[in-house]
Write a protein that holds these residues in place. Sequence first.
Motif, PDB file in Angstrom:
ATOM      1  N   ILE A  20      -3.127   7.887 -10.185  1.00  0.00           N
ATOM      2  CA  ILE A  20      -3.630   7.612 -11.521  1.00  0.00           C
ATOM      3  C   ILE A  20      -3.347   8.813 -12.409  1.00  0.00           C
ATOM      4  CG2 ILE A  20      -5.652   7.041 -12.890  1.00  0.00           C
ATOM      5  CD1 ILE A  20      -6.899   5.965 -10.408  1.00  0.00           C
TER       6      ILE A  20
ATOM      7  N   ILE B 151      -7.553   9.551 -17.134  1.00  0.00           N
ATOM      8  CA  ILE B 151      -8.619   8.736 -16.534  1.00  0.00           C
ATOM      9  C   ILE B 151      -9.827   9.613 -16.231  1.00  0.00           C
ATOM     10  CG2 ILE B 151      -7.764   8.960 -14.150  1.00  0.00           C
ATOM     11  CD1 ILE B 151      -9.353   5.767 -15.559  1.00  0.00           C
TER      12      ILE B 151
ATOM     13  N   ARG C 265     -11.040  -2.373  -8.035  1.00  0.00           N
ATOM     14  CA  ARG C 265     -12.090  -1.356  -8.093  1.00  0.00           C
ATOM     15  C   ARG C 265     -13.451  -1.958  -8.434  1.00  0.00           C
ATOM     16  NH1 ARG C 265      -9.418   3.557  -7.963  1.00  0.00           N
ATOM     17  NH2 ARG C 265      -7.267   3.392  -8.664  1.00  0.00           N
TER      18      ARG C 265
ATOM     19  N   LEU D 126     -13.197   5.234  -9.193  1.00  0.00           N
ATOM     20  CA  LEU D 126     -12.131   5.127 -10.185  1.00  0.00           C
ATOM     21  C   LEU D 126     -10.922   5.977  -9.813  1.00  0.00           C
ATOM     22  CD1 LEU D 126     -14.268   5.221 -13.442  1.00  0.00           C
ATOM     23  CD2 LEU D 126     -12.953   3.297 -12.571  1.00  0.00           C
TER      24      LEU D 126
ATOM     25  N   ILE E 108     -13.863   8.878 -16.373  1.00  0.00           N
ATOM     26  CA  ILE E 108     -14.752   9.096 -15.234  1.00  0.00           C
ATOM     27  C   ILE E 108     -15.903  10.017 -15.643  1.00  0.00           C
ATOM     28  CG2 ILE E 108     -14.903  10.080 -12.916  1.00  0.00           C
ATOM     29  CD1 ILE E 108     -11.968   9.208 -12.503  1.00  0.00           C
TER      30      ILE E 108
ATOM     31  N   ASN F 176      -0.891   4.432  -5.672  1.00  0.00           N
ATOM     32  CA  ASN F 176      -0.923   4.634  -7.111  1.00  0.00           C
ATOM     33  C   ASN F 176      -1.552   5.976  -7.440  1.00  0.00           C
ATOM     34  OD1 ASN F 176      -3.385   3.684  -6.113  1.00  0.00           O
ATOM     35  ND2 ASN F 176      -4.058   3.268  -8.198  1.00  0.00           N
TER      36      ASN F 176
ATOM     37  N   GLU G 153      -5.578  -3.160 -10.612  1.00  0.00           N
ATOM     38  CA  GLU G 153      -6.631  -2.130 -10.659  1.00  0.00           C
ATOM     39  C   GLU G 153      -8.031  -2.736 -10.589  1.00  0.00           C
ATOM     40  OE1 GLU G 153      -6.642   1.138 -10.666  1.00  0.00           O
ATOM     41  OE2 GLU G 153      -4.491   1.505 -10.780  1.00  0.00           O
TER      42      GLU G 153
ATOM     43  N   ILE H  28      -5.807   2.800  -4.266  1.00  0.00           N
ATOM     44  CA  ILE H  28      -6.173   1.440  -3.879  1.00  0.00           C
ATOM     45  C   ILE H  28      -4.924   0.719  -3.385  1.00  0.00           C
ATOM     46  CG2 ILE H  28      -8.167   1.080  -5.380  1.00  0.00           C
ATOM     47  CD1 ILE H  28      -5.953  -0.196  -7.335  1.00  0.00           C
TER      48      ILE H  28
ATOM     49  N   GLN I 161       0.816  -1.208   0.000  1.00  0.00           N
ATOM     50  CA  GLN I 161       0.000   0.000   0.000  1.00  0.00           C
ATOM     51  C   GLN I 161       0.849   1.256   0.000  1.00  0.00           C
ATOM     52  OE1 GLN I 161      -2.727  -0.479   3.224  1.00  0.00           O
ATOM     53  NE2 GLN I 161      -4.459  -0.270   1.848  1.00  0.00           N
TER      54      GLN I 161
END
Lengths: 51, 220
Positions: A16, A20, B36, B21, A24, A14, B33, B25, A10
């Motif tokens: 993103i 993206i 999700r 999204l 969304i 990440n 991924e 995580i 963890q």
Amino acid sequence: MHNILTILLQAQTNAISGKIEVVIAVIAALFVGVVAYLVYLDKKIKKLEDK
Amino acid sequence: MIKWWKITGAVLVLYSLIWGLYTPIPQLAILEESIRNLFYHVPMWFSMIVILTASMYHAVLYLAKGKIESDVKSAEYAKTGLLFGLMGIVTGMLWAKHTWGAYWTNDPKLNSAAIGLLMYFAYLVLRSSIEDEEKRARVSAVYNIFSFPIYIVLIFILPRLTSSLHPGNGGNPGFNSYDLDSKLRLVFYPAVLGWILIAFWVADLGIRTTFLEKKKEEHA
């Protein structure tokens, strides 16, 4: 053991990137469209019920 | 005016679609991924169970009070439950393909879910095969009350007694154990509640349409 592993994994959170947000926004727009249609149907049925 | 709980459901699902999204995580092998999907696949099953509980509740109510409205509600909730169950199966198959390597495995959780859905398809077949309204209501209420507990045993108890690939079964941990920082929970719980409310909204439209249909038949 399992916990340590998970924490380590963890730690490299990440971030993103790579547009993206566009995906969304598209998904959100689709869902808003479906809900708008539900609202439309709901009102139409209400009108029939009131008749 | 649209009822407040319907709006709440839409807002919660919209939030889960967007934030699901975007939220960080835990990095896990194989899942990556696709973890999700927890926000999208799992709420289908929660919604199905809740809505099928409502279906059984109205079946009991029909047998107790004998009002045909209860039968209509019971049937419409069962149909909505089937819809969400099917969406759960399809989304689960896609997820399985990319994590377990196959769309379908002979996993107890998967087969049980499929059998359960078939039981509710049979419920609809049973309903359509009986002409008399009262008889149909009584027979299908009894069938409904029997199939619900069987479904619960099939998907929540049997897979835990054997080995299963599916999280939360047969020695496999559920997602709770991955969820150390509760970030997943922050999206998952609103998603579950939101989809449950959406399911009730969809069922509500079906129920009211059927009532209108009945009213028209009476006048004709």
